[in-house]
Enzyme design. Structure first.
Site, mmCIF file in Angstrom:
data_model
loop_
_atom_site.group_PDB
_atom_site.id
_atom_site.type_symbol
_atom_site.label_atom_id
_atom_site.label_comp_id
_atom_site.label_asym_id
_atom_site.label_seq_id
_atom_site.Cartn_x
_atom_site.Cartn_y
_atom_site.Cartn_z
ATOM 1 N N GLU A 100 -7.185 0.920 -5.169
ATOM 2 C CA GLU A 100 -6.813 1.725 -6.341
ATOM 3 C C GLU A 100 -6.458 0.864 -7.548
ATOM 4 O O GLU A 100 -6.486 1.330 -8.687
ATOM 5 C CB GLU A 100 -5.669 2.684 -5.997
ATOM 6 C CG GLU A 100 -4.305 2.059 -5.794
ATOM 7 C CD GLU A 100 -4.039 1.571 -4.388
ATOM 8 O OE1 GLU A 100 -2.859 1.443 -4.010
ATOM 9 O OE2 GLU A 100 -5.017 1.278 -3.650
ATOM 10 N N CYS A 127 -4.153 1.058 2.970
ATOM 11 C CA CYS A 127 -2.990 0.310 3.452
ATOM 12 C C CYS A 127 -2.241 1.094 4.538
ATOM 13 O O CYS A 127 -2.710 1.166 5.661
ATOM 14 C CB CYS A 127 -2.088 -0.086 2.291
ATOM 15 S SG CYS A 127 -0.956 -1.441 2.727
ATOM 16 N N HIS A 167 -5.723 -2.666 -1.215
ATOM 17 C CA HIS A 167 -5.402 -1.640 -2.213
ATOM 18 C C HIS A 167 -6.522 -1.542 -3.255
ATOM 19 O O HIS A 167 -6.451 -2.145 -4.326
ATOM 20 C CB HIS A 167 -4.066 -1.960 -2.902
ATOM 21 C CG HIS A 167 -2.877 -1.637 -2.068
ATOM 22 N ND1 HIS A 167 -2.198 -0.443 -2.179
ATOM 23 C CD2 HIS A 167 -2.253 -2.350 -1.106
ATOM 24 C CE1 HIS A 167 -1.191 -0.435 -1.315
ATOM 25 N NE2 HIS A 167 -1.202 -1.572 -0.646
#
Length: 261
Positions: free
Chosen positions: A231, A121, A229
């Site tokens: 993660e 990001c 994202h």
């Protein structure tokens, strides 16, 4: 029984770039999301170490000596437009100049040395700016673009839900890594790449043409970055897991060459 050297068995260290925050409106902190540490520890197989990204406390040389690789995280503050030669406007939002002062030269140093990093990001945007590129302050204001910002309401699962397709260059780096030419991702960003920096290869696009995946051409190390994202739910998501696994493998390879600490 022979003793085992702690250095021989240690996991490599990934510096997770922290963001400056104000806790309870008066207490300054550097922080990074729990899901970043979880992805680094459980999927990449490395030790997560949160970095106070401020030149008052650390230097690029310090970080490269202590860490084997870096996760360039997302964050609410944006890269200051001074860094790509444009004037500040209200549309550019909040900034973290301390982070700019650390991450941009860190990226350039890692590109040169081959030390691995993964951009996410804001980190994706930082890689582009570090290599001479520029950013749009607000993607949704551009003709023909969708709103890439996070939903204003909902659970965390709803906020991080898959919302659009990313199509990779046929036969490119991300296509080979993912084993697919198109994948579904979340989207939680306001800014985006305007002009690609020198050596930046845009390797994935959203349906509206917004760059979503990139790497640095001819860099000796791992330089992948994504606008979404990964993660979130990294251990189970079929797109996130190979990305963090490949990053972990690159960090271990760097540490195994004796170039880490």
């Amino acid at each position: 029984m022979p003793s085992v050297s702690p250095k021989a068995t240690r996991r490599p260290v990934v510096g997770i770039i922290g963001n400056a925050h104000m806790m309870n409106d008066r207490y300054e902190v550097h922080a990074a999301g729990h899901i970043n540490s979880e992805a680094v520890a459980e999927v990449a197989g490395c030790v997560p170490l949160i970095v106070p990204a401020d030149p008052r406390f650390v230097s690029v040389a310090d970080l490269m000596a202590v860490c084997d690789g870096f996760l360039l995280t997302g964050g609410r503050p944006n890269v200051h437009p001074d860094e790509y030669g444009e004037p500040e406007t209200p549309a550019h939002g909040a900034f973290d100049r301390g982070r700019d002062a650390i991450t941009l030269p860190l990226i350039r140093a890692c590109v040169e040395s081959g030390q691995p990093f993964l951009g996410v990001c804001r980190g994706f945007q930082e890689v582009n700016v570090a290599m001479g590129g520029s950013l749009y302050p607000e993607i949704r204001d551009l003709p023909g673009r969708m709103n890439h910002r996070m939903p204003p309401d909902g659970t965390m699962e709803e906020v991080f839900a898959h919302r659009h397709v990313v199509t990779f260059t046929e036969g490119g780096v991300f296509h080979r890594l993912m084993g697919a030419s198109a994948v579904m991702t979340n989207t939680l960003h306001g800014q985006g790449v305007a002009r690609a920096g020198g050596r930046i290869v845009i390797d994935g696009l959203a349906p509206d043409g917004t760059p979503e995946a990139l790497y640095v051409k001819d860099a000796p190390g791992f330089t992948l970055a994504v606008q979404w994202h990964p993660e979130w739910n990294a251990a189970n998501d079929p797109v996130s897991r190979p990305l963090f696994t490949a990053f972990g493998d690159a960090v271990r390879a760097w540490a195994g060459q004796g170039k880490g600490r």
